[in-house]
Design an enzyme around this catalytic site. Structure first.
Site, PDB file in Angstrom:
ATOM      1  N   TYR A  61      -1.677  -0.398  10.951  1.00 60.88           N
ATOM      2  CA  TYR A  61      -1.825  -1.062   9.647  1.00 60.88           C
ATOM      3  C   TYR A  61      -0.629  -0.766   8.755  1.00 60.88           C
ATOM      4  CZ  TYR A  61      -3.253  -1.570   4.748  1.00 60.88           C
ATOM      5  OH  TYR A  61      -3.279  -1.879   3.407  1.00 60.88           O
ATOM      6  N   LYS A  79       2.351  -3.226   7.249  1.00 65.68           N
ATOM      7  CA  LYS A  79       2.615  -3.403   5.806  1.00 65.68           C
ATOM      8  C   LYS A  79       4.054  -2.985   5.486  1.00 65.68           C
ATOM      9  CE  LYS A  79       0.171  -4.535   2.904  1.00 65.68           C
ATOM     10  NZ  LYS A  79      -0.191  -5.883   2.361  1.00 65.68           N
ATOM     11  N   THR A  82       0.820  -1.209   0.000  1.00 63.75           N
ATOM     12  CA  THR A  82       0.000   0.000   0.000  1.00 63.75           C
ATOM     13  C   THR A  82       0.855   1.262   0.000  1.00 63.75           C
ATOM     14  OG1 THR A  82      -1.473   1.281   1.431  1.00 63.75           O
ATOM     15  CG2 THR A  82      -0.102  -0.308   2.520  1.00 63.75           C
ATOM     16  N   ASP A  83       0.276   2.360  -0.474  1.00 63.19           N
ATOM     17  CA  ASP A  83       0.990   3.644  -0.415  1.00 63.19           C
ATOM     18  C   ASP A  83       1.073   4.184   1.013  1.00 63.19           C
ATOM     19  OD1 ASP A  83      -1.690   4.356  -0.081  1.00 63.19           O
ATOM     20  OD2 ASP A  83      -1.684   5.937  -1.595  1.00 63.19           O
ATOM     21  N   GLU A  84       0.302   3.573   1.935  1.00 67.07           N
ATOM     22  CA  GLU A  84       0.264   4.117   3.298  1.00 67.07           C
ATOM     23  C   GLU A  84       1.597   3.945   4.025  1.00 67.07           C
ATOM     24  OE1 GLU A  84      -3.424   3.416   5.392  1.00 67.07           O
ATOM     25  OE2 GLU A  84      -4.517   3.170   3.511  1.00 67.07           O
TER      26      GLU A  84
HETATM   27  P1  NAD Z   1      -9.540  -7.374   2.255  1.00 65.95           P
HETATM   28  O1  NAD Z   1      -9.521  -7.079   3.711  1.00 65.95           O
HETATM   29  O2  NAD Z   1     -10.764  -7.097   1.462  1.00 65.95           O
HETATM   30  O3  NAD Z   1      -9.177  -8.914   2.009  1.00 65.95           O
HETATM   31  C1  NAD Z   1      -8.162  -9.571   2.696  1.00 65.95           C
HETATM   32  C2  NAD Z   1      -8.305 -11.058   2.449  1.00 65.95           C
HETATM   33  O4  NAD Z   1      -7.242 -11.733   3.141  1.00 65.95           O
HETATM   34  C3  NAD Z   1      -9.613 -11.657   2.949  1.00 65.95           C
HETATM   35  O5  NAD Z   1     -10.149 -12.531   1.982  1.00 65.95           O
HETATM   36  C4  NAD Z   1      -9.204 -12.412   4.203  1.00 65.95           C
HETATM   37  O6  NAD Z   1     -10.034 -13.545   4.470  1.00 65.95           O
HETATM   38  C5  NAD Z   1      -7.799 -12.832   3.858  1.00 65.95           C
HETATM   39  N1  NAD Z   1      -6.978 -13.060   5.057  1.00 65.95           N
HETATM   40  C6  NAD Z   1      -6.859 -12.238   6.136  1.00 65.95           C
HETATM   41  N2  NAD Z   1      -6.058 -12.794   7.048  1.00 65.95           N
HETATM   42  C7  NAD Z   1      -5.644 -13.978   6.537  1.00 65.95           C
HETATM   43  C8  NAD Z   1      -4.790 -15.003   7.007  1.00 65.95           C
HETATM   44  N3  NAD Z   1      -4.212 -14.921   8.221  1.00 65.95           N
HETATM   45  N4  NAD Z   1      -4.554 -16.075   6.217  1.00 65.95           N
HETATM   46  C9  NAD Z   1      -5.138 -16.172   4.990  1.00 65.95           C
HETATM   47  N5  NAD Z   1      -5.981 -15.236   4.504  1.00 65.95           N
HETATM   48  C10 NAD Z   1      -6.230 -14.152   5.273  1.00 65.95           C
HETATM   49  O7  NAD Z   1      -8.280  -6.592   1.664  1.00 65.95           O
HETATM   50  P2  NAD Z   1      -8.105  -5.829   0.268  1.00 65.95           P
HETATM   51  O8  NAD Z   1      -8.636  -4.467   0.394  1.00 65.95           O
HETATM   52  O9  NAD Z   1      -8.585  -6.709  -0.819  1.00 65.95           O
HETATM   53  O10 NAD Z   1      -6.515  -5.723   0.210  1.00 65.95           O
HETATM   54  C11 NAD Z   1      -5.742  -6.776  -0.336  1.00 65.95           C
HETATM   55  C12 NAD Z   1      -4.269  -6.393  -0.257  1.00 65.95           C
HETATM   56  O11 NAD Z   1      -4.043  -5.191  -0.972  1.00 65.95           O
HETATM   57  C13 NAD Z   1      -3.796  -6.150   1.174  1.00 65.95           C
HETATM   58  O12 NAD Z   1      -2.492  -6.684   1.293  1.00 65.95           O
HETATM   59  C14 NAD Z   1      -3.763  -4.640   1.290  1.00 65.95           C
HETATM   60  O13 NAD Z   1      -2.774  -4.218   2.208  1.00 65.95           O
HETATM   61  C15 NAD Z   1      -3.420  -4.232  -0.123  1.00 65.95           C
HETATM   62  N6  NAD Z   1      -3.917  -2.917  -0.559  1.00 65.95           N
HETATM   63  C16 NAD Z   1      -5.233  -2.576  -0.384  1.00 65.95           C
HETATM   64  C17 NAD Z   1      -5.685  -1.339  -0.828  1.00 65.95           C
HETATM   65  C18 NAD Z   1      -7.142  -0.955  -0.699  1.00 65.95           C
HETATM   66  O14 NAD Z   1      -7.505   0.183  -1.026  1.00 65.95           O
HETATM   67  N7  NAD Z   1      -8.029  -1.831  -0.275  1.00 65.95           N
HETATM   68  C19 NAD Z   1      -4.808  -0.443  -1.436  1.00 65.95           C
HETATM   69  C20 NAD Z   1      -3.469  -0.819  -1.588  1.00 65.95           C
HETATM   70  C21 NAD Z   1      -3.044  -2.067  -1.154  1.00 65.95           C
HETATM   71  P1  TYD Z   2     -10.697   4.106   4.410  1.00 66.72           P
HETATM   72  O1  TYD Z   2     -11.650   3.685   3.346  1.00 66.72           O
HETATM   73  O2  TYD Z   2     -10.766   3.449   5.750  1.00 66.72           O
HETATM   74  O3  TYD Z   2      -9.224   3.978   3.781  1.00 66.72           O
HETATM   75  P2  TYD Z   2      -7.796   4.495   4.367  1.00 66.72           P
HETATM   76  O4  TYD Z   2      -7.961   5.021   5.720  1.00 66.72           O
HETATM   77  O5  TYD Z   2      -6.976   3.247   4.349  1.00 66.72           O
HETATM   78  O6  TYD Z   2      -7.347   5.525   3.388  1.00 66.72           O
HETATM   79  O7  TYD Z   2     -10.865   5.669   4.646  1.00 66.72           O
HETATM   80  C1  TYD Z   2     -10.704   6.588   3.583  1.00 66.72           C
HETATM   81  C2  TYD Z   2     -10.828   7.977   4.166  1.00 66.72           C
HETATM   82  O8  TYD Z   2     -12.167   8.170   4.650  1.00 66.72           O
HETATM   83  C3  TYD Z   2      -9.916   8.199   5.358  1.00 66.72           C
HETATM   84  O9  TYD Z   2      -9.443   9.546   5.311  1.00 66.72           O
HETATM   85  C4  TYD Z   2     -10.838   8.017   6.557  1.00 66.72           C
HETATM   86  C5  TYD Z   2     -12.186   8.492   6.045  1.00 66.72           C
HETATM   87  N1  TYD Z   2     -13.376   7.817   6.620  1.00 66.72           N
HETATM   88  C6  TYD Z   2     -14.437   8.582   7.117  1.00 66.72           C
HETATM   89  O10 TYD Z   2     -14.400   9.833   7.105  1.00 66.72           O
HETATM   90  N2  TYD Z   2     -15.512   7.933   7.622  1.00 66.72           N
HETATM   91  C7  TYD Z   2     -15.603   6.569   7.677  1.00 66.72           C
HETATM   92  O11 TYD Z   2     -16.625   6.024   8.182  1.00 66.72           O
HETATM   93  C8  TYD Z   2     -14.518   5.800   7.150  1.00 66.72           C
HETATM   94  C9  TYD Z   2     -14.558   4.306   7.169  1.00 66.72           C
HETATM   95  C10 TYD Z   2     -13.426   6.475   6.620  1.00 66.72           C
END
Ligand code: NAD
Ligand code: TYD
Length: 355
Positions: free
Chosen positions: A161, A165, A135-137
């Site tokens: 988080y 990561k 992630t970019d975070e």
């Molecule tokens: P998500 O939370 O929707 O899905 C995570 C999946 O991992 C789920 O299916 C869960 O069951 C599985 N999982 C969790 N713990 C586990 C374990 N111990 N063993 C096996 N499986 C397990 O997450 P997402 O949003 O799809 O993100 C996927 C990846 O992409 C993550 O690594 C996240 O850090 C990265 N990512 C997400 C975003 C975003 O905006 N969502 C952006 C950049 C990177």
């Molecule tokens: P989120 O979707 O949790 O992603 P991330 O924190 O990983 O970027 O949140 C996106 C933005 O929205 C973040 O600045 C937090 C804000 N947010 C709210 O204002 N209200 C909410 O209920 C949630 C879940 C997030």
């Protein structure tokens, strides 16, 4: 037939990656390893589960013995590692589960790959690949509007988080430097799209608008995120998996920055139109709530390297992506109902009732 292990394939992004790889690459056998936590949902893959090149394995990446055995039993050509705890707010209330899954789980996978692939390590044609999805975070937060995250930006994680990561990214690089494990890493901005669990901003707001519930905006809603449609992320993962240079990192982003409040207003407007409600109805639900602790102000990716070196760019305009997303949630109310019944209610109470 090359076996590829996708971890976290039942989650939001993972399900789009599994769909892309099973349908576009019949020459691969895709093994989806997922523990099916609250965020994992096999319903996300109902359209691919019958395919001959799709296999589901239920298992936990924190279980080193199980992971070792899986790698011994299957000659994986590649790993695309997405399994993670992924929600910042949960990481604030339960940081150690993020250490376990994101740090220990990643180390278990790296270690199993190192052992199983030992005869190939250091070979110049790199016949294996461990792709770590991050992630970019990990880069922390930006203040100057002219600044962007580059692949060279110093890590500065500020939430449990992002710290977990960042740690996993470091382990991946350490395994490359120490054991010559062929790795590649990508760091992506916020994703949105179908199958997004409604604990994250966009699907939570869509769900609450449908239900006429308050729309909880943290602080003043001034934080900025760079949104990318999830299928564009899956396509970037495809490009990097096939064309990325071993040992390299690629930033993936949407060139699409939105202040949270502006985004919530846009969602309200879009949903009022879709639901046939009078203009201005949903924005009355906006409620300012206590800010997230340590809330990162702004994320913004510079994805020039990925564009120049591998030719990837986002394909979808945000207006179109958001409309497709809203349409998907409205057409899949049963999915939304299933994932928000049961444990979700308890989560929501705990996270928002006292806010
Ligand atoms: P998500 O939370 O929707 O899905 C995570 C999946 O991992 C789920 O299916 C869960 O069951 C599985 N999982 C969790 N713990 C586990 C374990 N111990 N063993 C096996 N499986 C397990 O997450 P997402 O949003 O799809 O993100 C996927 C990846 O992409 C993550 O690594 C996240 O850090 C990265 N990512 C997400 C975003 C975003 O905006 N969502 C952006 C950049 C990177
Ligand atoms: P989120 O979707 O949790 O992603 P991330 O924190 O990983 O970027 O949140 C996106 C933005 O929205 C973040 O600045 C937090 C804000 N947010 C709210 O204002 N209200 C909410 O209920 C949630 C879940 C997030």
């Amino acid at each position: 037939m090359k076996k590829i292990l996708v971890t976290g394939g039942a989650g939001f992004i993972g399900s789009h990656v599994v769909r892309r790889f099973t349908t576009q690459y019949p020459e691969y056998q895709i093994y989806n390893l997922d523990a099916l936590t609250y965020a994992g949902n096999l319903e996300n893959l109902s359209d691919v589960e019958q395919l001959n090149n799709y296999h589901f394995v239920k298992g936990d990446i924190t279980d080193a013995v199980f992971i070792d055995q899986l790698f011994q039993e299957n000659d994986f050509y590649g790993v695309i590692h997405l399994a993670a705890e992924s929600h910042v707010d949960r990481s604030i209330s339960d940081p150690l589960s993020f250490v376990m899954t994101n740090v220990v789980g990643t180390a278990n996978l790296l270690n199993a790959a190192r052992k199983a692939w030992k005869d190939d390590l250091g070979k110049s044609d790199a016949p294996r690949l461990f792709y770590h999805v991050s992630t970019d975070e990990v880069y922390g937060e930006l203040h100057d509007p002219n600044d962007f995250f580059l692949e060279t930006t110093k890590y500065d994680p500020r939430s449990p988080y992002s710290a977990s990561k960042a740690s996993s990214d470091h382990f991946v690089r350490a395994y490359h430097a120490t054991y010559k494990l062929p790795v590649v890493i990508s760091n992506c901005s916020n994703n949105y799209g179908p199958n997004h669990f409604p604990e994250k901003l966009i699907p939570l707001m869509i769900h609450n608008i449908i239900q006429n519930k308050p729309l909880p905006v943290y602080g003043k809603g001034e934080n900025v995120r760079d949104w990318l449609f999830v299928e564009d992320h899956a396509r970037a993962i495809d490009v990097i998996f096939h064309k990325g240079v071993v040992g390299e990192t690629y930033n993936i982003g949407g060139h699409n920055e939105w202040k949270n409040l502006d985004l919530v207003f846009l969602l309200c407007k879009t949903m009022d139109e879709k639901l046939g409600r009078e203009a201005g109805t949903s924005e009355k639900l906006i409620t300012y709530v206590t800010d997230r602790a340590g809330h990162d102000l702004r994320y913004a990716i510079d994805a020039t390297k990925l564009k120049n070196e591998l030719g990837w760019e986002p394909s979808l305009q945000f207006a179109e992506g958001l409309e497709r997303t809203v349409d998907w949630y409205l057409a899949n109310e049963a999915w939304l109902e299933n994932v928000t019944s049961g444990a979700y209610q308890k989560y929501y109470e705990g996270m928002y009732a006292a806010r």
